[in-house]
Enzyme design. Sequence first.
Site, PDB file in Angstrom:
ATOM      1  NE  ARG A 134      -8.773  -2.501   1.132  1.00 20.84           N
ATOM      2  CZ  ARG A 134      -7.886  -2.166   0.204  1.00 20.84           C
ATOM      3  NH1 ARG A 134      -7.712  -0.908  -0.138  1.00 20.84           N
ATOM      4  NH2 ARG A 134      -7.156  -3.097  -0.368  1.00 20.84           N
ATOM      5  CD  GLU A 148      -0.124  -1.169  -9.828  1.00 24.36           C
ATOM      6  OE1 GLU A 148       0.020  -0.804  -8.664  1.00 24.36           O
ATOM      7  OE2 GLU A 148      -0.951  -2.040 -10.173  1.00 24.36           O
ATOM      8  CG  HIS A 184      -4.314   1.839  -6.123  1.00 27.98           C
ATOM      9  ND1 HIS A 184      -5.676   1.908  -5.939  1.00 27.98           N
ATOM     10  CD2 HIS A 184      -3.971   0.555  -5.849  1.00 27.98           C
ATOM     11  CE1 HIS A 184      -6.135   0.737  -5.561  1.00 27.98           C
ATOM     12  NE2 HIS A 184      -5.115  -0.115  -5.488  1.00 27.98           N
ATOM     13  NE  ARG A 217       2.578  -1.981  -5.000  1.00 24.36           N
ATOM     14  CZ  ARG A 217       1.513  -2.491  -4.389  1.00 24.36           C
ATOM     15  NH1 ARG A 217       1.470  -3.780  -4.093  1.00 24.36           N
ATOM     16  NH2 ARG A 217       0.495  -1.734  -4.077  1.00 24.36           N
ATOM     17  CG  ASN A 276       4.295  -6.302  -5.492  1.00 22.94           C
ATOM     18  OD1 ASN A 276       4.394  -6.124  -4.268  1.00 22.94           O
ATOM     19  ND2 ASN A 276       3.171  -6.105  -6.144  1.00 22.94           N
TER      20      ASN A 276
END
Length: 399
Positions: A240, A384, A179, A90, A7
């Site tokens: 955010r 993940e 996600h 990823r 990743n």
Amino acid sequence: MNIFVVNCGSSSIKYQLFDMADESVRAKGVVERVGSDEALLTHTVGGQKHTRTIVARNHTEGMKYILALLVEPGIGVLASTDEIDAVGHRVVHGGKQMSRTCLIDQGVIDIIRENFVLGPLHNPPNLMGIEAAMTVMPGTPNVAVFDTAFLATLPPKAYRYAVPAEWYTRHHVRRYGFHGTSHRYVSVQTAALLGKPVEQLNVITAHLGNGCSMTAIANGQAVDHSMGMTPLEGLVMGTRSGDIDPAVVFYMTSVGLPPGEVDKALNKSSGLLGLSEFSNDMRDLLTAVEGGNEKARLAVECFVYRIVKYIGAYSTILPSLDAVVFTGGIGENSTPVRGMVVEGLSRLGAKLDVQRNDATLRGVCGPITTPDSALPVWVVPTNEELMIARDTETIVKAL
Ligand code: ADP
């Protein structure tokens, strides 16, 4: 099979080496400050952490060093890097072209590059990681697992925005979602835990970390999702804003904030941080609430309220609801936040089991509602990397 999962961020390489015989992690680590000759490598083998300062002026140099460590006498776990059967990457944005995991060839590289415009912070370093792996392990297959792919099943009524159609046809403005690998992993695990075929699973998965997103899953497929064209839309997050009236952007520019600053503020100094004015970390906020901090209380209330509101909306669009599932740093660990959300779902029949909620932490999986709760709520820790490894193994086995 040994699968190396990578990743890559703009200045980092995170990696895990899986032995797929038992899905165990043989080694894992991270290189930080890639781009400098004082990059920091943290490598973990058998629970032992090794840290080194290394020269990694680019991702290729960083990856070369990681491979050398994997075969280094003393801490190495492989006799030769030829024992790596495939590399799983990823990749954040697959745009509208990529709806599933695939073997990387020139066509896939071109698509990842075409989507730089939609994933400007992530796709370029993801591609650097792919190019690095191709350079240091020539001949080893590389597989791309896209964050957006699981959300490719959203119907047009969920992914289209009600804006001039040309914005979509010409400029690809639509909901993509993010996600996805986490939501997919969690849904597959939940189906197994509930003893149902995944094709019959109807759940709402909530990934609550620094970034937060929610997916409505009908018969195993994503049918709606809270993040949008970018990861800014939807739930309140660490820094955010999540949903706001888009007119706020124009208003703030009209009162003198340059557009770039508005963008930065919505992504980096909004959310929990913006409301509390002191932290984006849920642990800090909960401690402050205990101490009577009103801004922290408001931040946590807004966070919980938005989650409850989305679950309410998603529960009405699914054919039925087997469970609500929490994952991510907050979802897996924050007993108070989960408790408040479950209280907010009492209209849907959810009944909190305080003991179960308190006991489900740090990688523990299980229900946090009472056995007679009409709506079961579960915690399922995400993984993940393992999902990427599983996908990579499936692709390579079929070659
Ligand atoms: P990322 O999205 O960066 O992968 P994580 O999934 O690790 O982030 O989630 C980070 C969030 O999880 C932070 O807000 C952090 O406060 C929260 N978190 C982690 N552990 C706990 C805990 N024990 N209690 C409450 N919040 C926690």
